[in-house]
Design an enzyme around this catalytic site. Structure first.
Site, mmCIF file in Angstrom:
data_model
loop_
_atom_site.group_PDB
_atom_site.id
_atom_site.type_symbol
_atom_site.label_atom_id
_atom_site.label_comp_id
_atom_site.label_asym_id
_atom_site.label_seq_id
_atom_site.Cartn_x
_atom_site.Cartn_y
_atom_site.Cartn_z
ATOM 1 C CB SER A 117 42.715 38.072 26.826
ATOM 2 O OG SER A 117 43.526 38.917 27.621
ATOM 3 C CD GLU A 150 34.853 38.659 29.552
ATOM 4 O OE1 GLU A 150 35.603 38.130 30.397
ATOM 5 O OE2 GLU A 150 35.132 38.731 28.329
HETATM 6 O O1 KIV Z 1 42.090 37.363 30.171
HETATM 7 C C1 KIV Z 1 41.626 38.504 30.237
HETATM 8 O O2 KIV Z 1 42.112 39.451 29.618
HETATM 9 C C2 KIV Z 1 40.449 38.708 31.082
HETATM 10 C C3 KIV Z 1 39.736 40.013 30.960
HETATM 11 C C4 KIV Z 1 38.966 40.043 29.705
HETATM 12 C C5 KIV Z 1 38.911 40.315 32.149
HETATM 13 O O3 KIV Z 1 40.077 37.842 31.803
#
Ligand code: KIV
Length: 277
Positions: free
Chosen positions: A45, A180
């Site tokens: 993310s 998710e």
């Molecule tokens: O990349 C990320 O932050 C994630 C979370 C949203 C679980 O995979």
């Protein structure tokens, strides 16, 4: 002592919830670790919240290795999990190389990867080799171009497929599973059926734990935060006001003052400047 995958299992068995949060650098890791988070996820993310991309797809292994190293150095109690980026685990050999880099170069204690049946062999191989693997099902951001950004598994058939994938990943050795954007009752049922901890994001309160993105929790998200997030602070205006005050002080000559400056002996200065004493 850091949390271990076995500690997370003990928390689930005792009915205690697991708190996981993303962290991308040394200061965010220090604060989340001090706050008592069980798991710090160096998530891809970062592509959106740190690098300003629209998706996670441009994030590279070098990116995650670099950021994960800072998170490991900033924490000493939480389990640090590093995300394997898009297409870095398309086959077992690539997955081994990527996991080796994350564990040896960055020092994470576990890796996370997305998907069910198509990555089952990869999960099995990594866990056979001693790599603790966290799974990720439901909305899997690396497949966003295929599946769209929406709640997954809302029909009986899709929900059954999700449950089968969850069981398969558990059989292949994952020590925990992120769900998710999955309907809350389905996520609760999966959490009850699996022996390993299930960590939800947008998957309701019935999971064994929750994970949230740092920026969403602290009011630092650019634009509208996701519906599943709750901001526990509104830091963006506070930071912006502080920076605005700094800029204004610099322009007005009000910063720095003597308090932020160093003095020099007048004789030494005169010598240095070549002036007569
Ligand atoms: O990349 C990320 O932050 C994630 C979370 C949203 C679980 O995979």
């Amino acid at each position: 002592m850091r949390r271990t995958p076995q500690d997370l299992k003990k928390l689930k068995d005792r009915g205690e919830k697991i708190a996981m949060v993303t962290a991308y650098d040394y200061p965010s890791a220090r604060l989340a670790d001090r706050a008592g988070a069980d798991v710090l996820l160096v998530g891809d993310s970062m592509g959106a919240v740190v690098f300003g991309h629209a998706t996670t797809l441009p994030v590279t292994l070098d990116d995650v290795v670099r950021h994960a190293g800072t998170v490991v150095r900033g924490s000493d109690a939480a389990l640090v999990v590093g995300d394997l980026p898009f297409l870095t685990y398309a086959n077992e050999a690539d997955a081994v190389v990527a996991s080796r880099r994350l564990m040896q170069e960055a020092g994470v204690q576990a890796v996370k990867l997305e998907g069910g049946r198509p990555v089952a062999n990869v999960v099995k191989r990594l866990t056979e080799l001693g790599v603790p693997v966290m799974g990720h099902l439901g909305f899997t951001p690396q497949s966003q171009m295929q599946i769209g950004l929406k709640v997954q598994a809302k029909t009986a058939a899709a929900a059954r497929r999700l449950m089968e994938d969850a069981r398969l990943l558990e059989d292949c050795g994952v020590f925990a599973l992120v769900l998710e954007l999955v309907p809350a009752p389905l996520a609760e049922a999966i959490s009850k059926r699996l022996r390993v901890p299930v960590i939800g994001i947008g998957a309701g309160a019935g999971c064994d734990g929750q994970v949230q993105v740092w920026h969403d929790l602290l009011g630092l998200t650019e634009g509208k935060p996701p519906r599943h997030a709750r901001a526990y602070a509104d830091l963006a205006p506070i930071i912006e006001a502080a920076l605005t005050a700094y800029v204004e002080d610099v322009r007005a000559g009000a910063f720095p003052t003597d308090a932020q400056s160093s003095k020099m002996d007048a004789v030494e200065l005169a010598k240095a400047l070549g002036q007569p004493e």
